[in-house]
Design a protein around this motif. Structure first.
Motif, PDB file in Angstrom:
ATOM      1  N   LYS A 150       0.858  -1.183   0.000  1.00 45.01           N
ATOM      2  CA  LYS A 150       0.000   0.000   0.000  1.00 45.01           C
ATOM      3  C   LYS A 150       0.895   1.234   0.000  1.00 45.01           C
ATOM      4  CE  LYS A 150      -4.240   1.517   0.069  1.00 45.01           C
ATOM      5  NZ  LYS A 150      -5.118   1.225  -1.087  1.00 45.01           N
ATOM      6  N   PRO A 151       0.762   2.115  -1.010  1.00 46.86           N
ATOM      7  CA  PRO A 151       1.610   3.311  -1.035  1.00 46.86           C
ATOM      8  C   PRO A 151       1.026   4.428  -0.177  1.00 46.86           C
ATOM      9  CG  PRO A 151       0.211   3.286  -2.963  1.00 46.86           C
ATOM     10  CD  PRO A 151      -0.111   2.029  -2.189  1.00 46.86           C
ATOM     11  N   TRP A 152       1.828   5.438   0.083  1.00 50.53           N
ATOM     12  CA  TRP A 152       1.370   6.695   0.687  1.00 50.53           C
ATOM     13  C   TRP A 152       0.670   6.476   2.033  1.00 50.53           C
ATOM     14  CZ3 TRP A 152       3.494  10.724  -1.590  1.00 50.53           C
ATOM     15  CH2 TRP A 152       3.806  10.650  -2.940  1.00 50.53           C
ATOM     16  N   CYS A 153       1.354   5.782   2.912  1.00 44.40           N
ATOM     17  CA  CYS A 153       0.793   5.506   4.246  1.00 44.40           C
ATOM     18  C   CYS A 153       1.445   6.444   5.264  1.00 44.40           C
ATOM     19  CB  CYS A 153       1.015   4.047   4.629  1.00 44.40           C
ATOM     20  SG  CYS A 153       0.212   2.866   3.524  1.00 44.40           S
ATOM     21  N   SER A 154       0.786   7.553   5.534  1.00 48.22           N
ATOM     22  CA  SER A 154       1.345   8.549   6.447  1.00 48.22           C
ATOM     23  C   SER A 154       1.296   8.054   7.882  1.00 48.22           C
ATOM     24  CB  SER A 154       0.561   9.863   6.333  1.00 48.22           C
ATOM     25  OG  SER A 154       0.701  10.421   5.049  1.00 48.22           O
ATOM     26  N   LEU A 155       2.430   8.192   8.561  1.00 48.97           N
ATOM     27  CA  LEU A 155       2.552   7.859   9.990  1.00 48.97           C
ATOM     28  C   LEU A 155       2.341   6.375  10.263  1.00 48.97           C
ATOM     29  CD1 LEU A 155       0.629  10.927  11.473  1.00 48.97           C
ATOM     30  CD2 LEU A 155       3.109  10.585  11.405  1.00 48.97           C
ATOM     31  N   ALA A 156       2.578   5.530   9.262  1.00 53.56           N
ATOM     32  CA  ALA A 156       2.393   4.095   9.474  1.00 53.56           C
ATOM     33  C   ALA A 156       3.322   3.560  10.558  1.00 53.56           C
ATOM     34  CB  ALA A 156       2.603   3.338   8.169  1.00 53.56           C
ATOM     35  N   GLY A 157       4.454   4.207  10.748  1.00 57.22           N
ATOM     36  CA  GLY A 157       5.370   3.786  11.789  1.00 57.22           C
ATOM     37  C   GLY A 157       5.012   4.309  13.159  1.00 57.22           C
ATOM     38  N   ALA A 158       3.992   5.168  13.240  1.00 60.21           N
ATOM     39  CA  ALA A 158       3.618   5.783  14.516  1.00 60.21           C
ATOM     40  C   ALA A 158       2.264   5.310  15.019  1.00 60.21           C
ATOM     41  CB  ALA A 158       3.618   7.310  14.385  1.00 60.21           C
ATOM     42  N   VAL A 159       1.308   5.079  14.111  1.00 60.04           N
ATOM     43  CA  VAL A 159      -0.016   4.605  14.532  1.00 60.04           C
ATOM     44  C   VAL A 159       0.027   3.084  14.672  1.00 60.04           C
ATOM     45  CG1 VAL A 159      -1.182   6.528  13.428  1.00 60.04           C
ATOM     46  CG2 VAL A 159      -0.873   4.414  12.149  1.00 60.04           C
ATOM     47  N   ASP A 160      -0.948   2.517  15.365  1.00 64.61           N
ATOM     48  CA  ASP A 160      -0.944   1.064  15.546  1.00 64.61           C
ATOM     49  C   ASP A 160      -2.069   0.348  14.812  1.00 64.61           C
ATOM     50  OD1 ASP A 160      -3.099   1.669  17.360  1.00 64.61           O
ATOM     51  OD2 ASP A 160      -1.596   1.978  18.916  1.00 64.61           O
ATOM     52  N   HIS A 161      -3.066   1.077  14.332  1.00 63.30           N
ATOM     53  CA  HIS A 161      -4.164   0.491  13.568  1.00 63.30           C
ATOM     54  C   HIS A 161      -4.407   1.351  12.327  1.00 63.30           C
ATOM     55  CE1 HIS A 161      -4.862  -1.879  17.120  1.00 63.30           C
ATOM     56  NE2 HIS A 161      -5.946  -2.442  16.626  1.00 63.30           N
ATOM     57  N   ALA A 162      -5.051   0.763  11.329  1.00 64.56           N
ATOM     58  CA  ALA A 162      -5.356   1.530  10.117  1.00 64.56           C
ATOM     59  C   ALA A 162      -6.584   0.961   9.425  1.00 64.56           C
ATOM     60  CB  ALA A 162      -4.175   1.515   9.150  1.00 64.56           C
ATOM     61  N   LEU A 163      -7.269   1.838   8.718  1.00 64.27           N
ATOM     62  CA  LEU A 163      -8.265   1.434   7.743  1.00 64.27           C
ATOM     63  C   LEU A 163      -7.600   1.529   6.383  1.00 64.27           C
ATOM     64  CD1 LEU A 163     -11.449   3.324   9.020  1.00 64.27           C
ATOM     65  CD2 LEU A 163     -10.787   0.952   9.443  1.00 64.27           C
ATOM     66  N   VAL A 164      -7.583   0.424   5.642  1.00 67.09           N
ATOM     67  CA  VAL A 164      -6.913   0.394   4.350  1.00 67.09           C
ATOM     68  C   VAL A 164      -7.871  -0.131   3.297  1.00 67.09           C
ATOM     69  CG1 VAL A 164      -4.641   0.048   5.402  1.00 67.09           C
ATOM     70  CG2 VAL A 164      -5.964  -1.938   4.667  1.00 67.09           C
ATOM     71  N   THR A 165      -7.762   0.401   2.096  1.00 63.21           N
ATOM     72  CA  THR A 165      -8.520  -0.162   0.984  1.00 63.21           C
ATOM     73  C   THR A 165      -7.660  -1.208   0.295  1.00 63.21           C
ATOM     74  OG1 THR A 165      -7.760   1.625  -0.482  1.00 63.21           O
ATOM     75  CG2 THR A 165      -9.922   1.887   0.584  1.00 63.21           C
ATOM     76  N   ALA A 166      -8.317  -2.269  -0.153  1.00 65.24           N
ATOM     77  CA  ALA A 166      -7.622  -3.352  -0.845  1.00 65.24           C
ATOM     78  C   ALA A 166      -8.547  -3.933  -1.912  1.00 65.24           C
ATOM     79  CB  ALA A 166      -7.195  -4.438   0.142  1.00 65.24           C
ATOM     80  N   TRP A 167      -7.961  -4.439  -2.978  1.00 61.56           N
ATOM     81  CA  TRP A 167      -8.726  -4.999  -4.092  1.00 61.56           C
ATOM     82  C   TRP A 167      -9.261  -6.373  -3.719  1.00 61.56           C
ATOM     83  CZ3 TRP A 167      -9.899  -2.036  -8.200  1.00 61.56           C
ATOM     84  CH2 TRP A 167      -9.146  -0.879  -8.389  1.00 61.56           C
ATOM     85  N   THR A 168     -10.577  -6.533  -3.841  1.00 62.18           N
ATOM     86  CA  THR A 168     -11.196  -7.837  -3.585  1.00 62.18           C
ATOM     87  C   THR A 168     -11.352  -8.652  -4.866  1.00 62.18           C
ATOM     88  OG1 THR A 168     -13.397  -6.819  -3.771  1.00 62.18           O
ATOM     89  CG2 THR A 168     -12.438  -6.990  -1.556  1.00 62.18           C
ATOM     90  N   ASP A 169     -11.274  -7.987  -6.008  1.00 62.94           N
ATOM     91  CA  ASP A 169     -11.206  -8.642  -7.317  1.00 62.94           C
ATOM     92  C   ASP A 169     -10.652  -7.597  -8.277  1.00 62.94           C
ATOM     93  OD1 ASP A 169     -13.359  -6.961  -8.135  1.00 62.94           O
ATOM     94  OD2 ASP A 169     -14.816  -8.462  -7.465  1.00 62.94           O
ATOM     95  N   ASP A 170     -10.770  -7.829  -9.579  1.00 62.89           N
ATOM     96  CA  ASP A 170     -10.167  -6.905 -10.552  1.00 62.89           C
ATOM     97  C   ASP A 170     -10.873  -5.560 -10.620  1.00 62.89           C
ATOM     98  OD1 ASP A 170      -8.255  -8.747 -11.200  1.00 62.89           O
ATOM     99  OD2 ASP A 170      -9.323  -9.523 -12.966  1.00 62.89           O
ATOM    100  N   GLU A 171     -12.096  -5.468 -10.108  1.00 64.98           N
ATOM    101  CA  GLU A 171     -12.869  -4.235 -10.275  1.00 64.98           C
ATOM    102  C   GLU A 171     -13.288  -3.569  -8.968  1.00 64.98           C
ATOM    103  OE1 GLU A 171     -16.219  -5.179 -12.691  1.00 64.98           O
ATOM    104  OE2 GLU A 171     -15.027  -5.563 -14.504  1.00 64.98           O
TER     105      GLU A 171
END
Length: 368
Positions: A150-171
């Motif tokens: 996942k690109p462009w993750c601000s403060l990923a080294g400082a926060v402990d949880h995240a909401l992330v988008t991810a592809w569940t299929d091609d669309e």
């Protein structure tokens, strides 16, 4: 008397967006000025309990908190805004955060970029970060596993949880809550050397079969009413940052008698900030009235962000012309504020977002 350039006045007033200004939080919010990322994250849990989500009747209050943070310190505001946004998203989905970690600090990572793709597949979870079943609705599987980058993750080294988008299929993409402290999560080094928001480090994050919890069905993140509302919340921070720059210009008028050109710049800044303030206030009223859902909400968010971003850029330009090189070269706080705001505003995609707004209003019937 206001502080001198070498001894700035740390008492940052609340930013008013309507007739009822923030009162209870003002002292606590302005005390965060200079606290940096660590101090902001320390305050995140308490602030998350105090700041209402949008759409529950106190949206203007939320915008004023974000604007006041922006006026006080943009690094602090940039750190806290995603945490507050994540809590609002979870609330909109009808989900708690991590029941085992009510003190979690959250990030929100939804950007896409070339050469990086995060995929989600159904699978049994180990140490599920959500509830015992991982269920999020009738169509949700028992658990999900994330793999990829996942690109462009601000403060990923400082926060402990995240909401992330991810592809569940091609669309389709889904939204997932993930504990970043798990095995399989790697915060990469990346290259991040900005002059603005330097403390808010942004890097790619790699996921290797990491358990996650679905937040809504695939596509829900972008379709929900709160997507546009979250974008307006970011604009409220921009407005606050612009107010912080404008206050330095106003302070100059108190220090010495302004000439006609200085008054012209000050008047133009006031007009720009007034337009921005009214746009934010109008958006809060529409959200709380229930008239900012669906296409109406998308249009409202695009309009408000365009108005606020344009006003903030006008403030930066006018302040630079009126104040000259002195504050930028001799006042670290002002120079840092200008650099922080200039970078933060690039979350607005300039002419591309203006064109997107034009597309929204180009249909039949006059929008005015």
């Amino acid at each position: 008397m206001p502080g001198t350039p070498d001894t700035p006045d740390r008492a940052v007033p609340a930013v008013r967006l309507g007739p009822a200004p923030v009162v209870a939080e003002t002292e606590a919010l302005t005390a965060l000025a200079g606290a940096g990322v660590a101090g902001a994250l320390e305050a995140a849990v308490v602030l998350g309990r105090d700041v209402p989500p949008p759409g529950v009747g106190r949206t203007l209050h939320r915008w004023e908190v974000l604007a006041t943070l922006g006026a006080a310190d943009l690094v602090v505001a940039r750190t806290l805004e995603p945490h507050l946004d994540a809590l609002a998203i979870l609330d909109e989905a009808g989900l708690p955060g991590d029941p085992d970690r009510p003190d979690a600090r959250w990030g929100v990572y939804a950007a896409e970029g070339p050469g990086a793709r995060l995929e989600a597949r159904p699978g049994a979870t180990r140490a599920d970060p959500g509830d015992a079943t991982g269920a999020t609705g009738p169509a949700a599987p028992a658990g999900w596993v994330l793999s990829g980058r996942k690109p462009w993750c601000s403060l990923a080294g400082a926060v402990d949880h995240a909401l992330v988008t991810a592809w569940t299929d091609d669309e389709h993409r889904g939204l997932f809550a993930v504990d970043l402290r798990q095995d399989g999560v790697t915060v990469e080094d990346g290259t991040w050397a900005p002059s603005g928001l330097a403390e808010v480090r942004t890097t790619p994050v790699a996921f290797a079969d990491v358990p996650a919890r679905a937040v809504g069905a695939p596509g829900w993140y972008l379709r929900r009413p709160g997507f546009g509302w979250g974008g307006i919340g970011v604009a409220a921070v921009w407005h606050g940052g612009a107010v912080g720059v404008a206050r330095r210009l106003h302070d100059q008028a108190q220090r010495r008698e302004p000439d006609q050109l200085a008054l012209m710049h000050l008047g133009a800044v006031d007009a720009a900030l007034t337009a921005s303030r009214l746009a934010l206030g109008d958006s809060a009223a529409a959200i709380d009235a229930g008239t900012a859902d669906g296409a109406a909400g998308t249009l409202l968010a695009a309009r408000v962000r365009e108005v606020v971003a344009g006003a903030a850029e006008e403030v930066l330009r006018r302040a630079a012309h009126a104040l000259g090189p002195g504050p930028l070269s001799q006042e670290p706080e002002h120079a840092r504020r200008v650099a922080d705001l200039a970078l933060y505003l690039r979350q607005h995609h300039a002419e591309r977002d203006a064109a997107a707004l034009g597309r929204l209003v180009a249909g039949p019937g006059s929008p005015w």
